[in-house]
Motif scaffolding. Structure first.
Motif, short mmCIF file in Angstrom:
data_model
loop_
_atom_site.label_atom_id
_atom_site.label_comp_id
_atom_site.label_asym_id
_atom_site.label_seq_id
_atom_site.Cartn_x
_atom_site.Cartn_y
_atom_site.Cartn_z
N CYS A 68 43.71 35.88 46.65
CA CYS A 68 44.37 36.77 45.69
C CYS A 68 45.79 36.27 45.41
O CYS A 68 46.28 35.36 46.08
CB CYS A 68 44.39 38.21 46.20
N ASN A 107 48.91 40.80 43.99
CA ASN A 107 48.03 41.57 44.87
C ASN A 107 48.68 41.82 46.23
O ASN A 107 48.51 42.88 46.81
CB ASN A 107 46.70 40.86 45.07
N PHE A 147 46.55 46.07 45.94
CA PHE A 147 48.00 45.88 45.93
C PHE A 147 48.57 46.35 47.27
O PHE A 147 48.31 47.46 47.70
CB PHE A 147 48.65 46.65 44.79
N ALA A 208 38.77 39.81 46.12
CA ALA A 208 39.34 41.11 45.76
C ALA A 208 38.24 42.17 45.63
O ALA A 208 38.44 43.33 46.00
CB ALA A 208 40.13 41.00 44.47
#
Length: 256
Positions: A68, A107, A147, A208
């Motif tokens: 990511c 991310n 995140f 992800a």
């Protein structure tokens, strides 16, 4: 439209990520597991420990393991909020303003020495961490999942720093100390880290979408009513027993 069924997580996926991290980060497996679980719980982590124990390497290795986008911010006293979130810049060719995203559009965001920036700049992270969005000039931009913010600070050097207020510490789900590696681990560091970039050699072991599946599974984990009541009773006890705030530094609120 029917909702997408949540598939069971691949057996050992979390342990696979932890094992990948342990290849380059010489820390207890429990610490590495906490970082991964913090990500799955959609939380953020603050690591308080001495320089050189691998705080930055842990964040970079986690990003490499998940394939990511990784971003890093070195907090300093002269850093501005727009350096974190982004800024609107006038485009003379098109005769209009255009938004240039800041490092927070990632991310996994590493914030090194978070307590060295001014409170105004620290506050720029609040909306990002709580609502997964950034608002600039009345326009809101969503942050792509997953995140996570991993912040670091040195627990022994406080000269020229701005301690984080309780309202911002509440945004962190976990507060972690890495500790010094064992003797054999330090020897291994001397043998490998001086000749090659071990983080760059890490291969992704999850994506992800894999993390998104784990997040959905975590949301439907059954919690017994008795356990929920026990948690509420503990929180309530901190408010009733210590009504004088000078006696206890923090009391537990509904948000944790």
């Amino acid at each position: 439209m029917a909702e997408r069924a949540v598939e069971p997580a691949p057996n050992g996926l979390i342990q696979t990520i932890v094992g990948n991290l342990s290849r380059v980060v010489h820390a207890p497996d429990a610490t590495l597991r906490l970082i991964v679980l913090c990500l799955v719980a959609e939380g953020h982590a603050i690591i308080e420990d001495f320089p050189g124990v691998g705080k930055t390497m842990l964040a970079k290795a986690l990003a490499r393991s998940l394939d990511c986008h990784f971003s890093r911010l070195q907090f300093t006293p002269d850093l501005l909020p727009s350096d974190v979130t982004g800024v609107n810049v006038f485009n003379q060719r098109q005769n209009e303003f255009e938004f240039r995203p800041g490092p927070v559009f990632a991310n996994l965001l590493l914030v090194d020495e978070v307590n060295r920036a001014s409170p105004k700049t620290q506050a720029a992270l609040l909306e990002c961490m709580e609502e997964r969005q950034v608002t600039v000039d009345n326009t809101t931009y969503q942050l792509d999942p997953p995140f996570m913010v991993i912040a670091t600070q040195n627990p022994i050097e406080h000269e020229g720093t701005y301690p984080l207020p309780e309202s911002q510490l509440d945004r962190f789900l976990m507060r972690i100390a890495m500790g010094y590696p064992a003797r054999m681990s330090e020897i291994s560091i001397l043998e490998t880290h001086g000749t090659t970039d071990v983080v760059a050699e890490l291969k992704a072991v999850a994506s992800a979408s894999d993390i998104a599946d784990l997040v959905e599974i975590a949301k439907v984990v059954h919690v017994a009513a008795s356990l929920k009541g026990y948690i509420v009773d503990i929180a309530d006890a901190t408010r009733r027993q210590y009504s004088n705030r000078s006696v206890v530094r923090r009391i537990v609120g509904p948000g944790g």
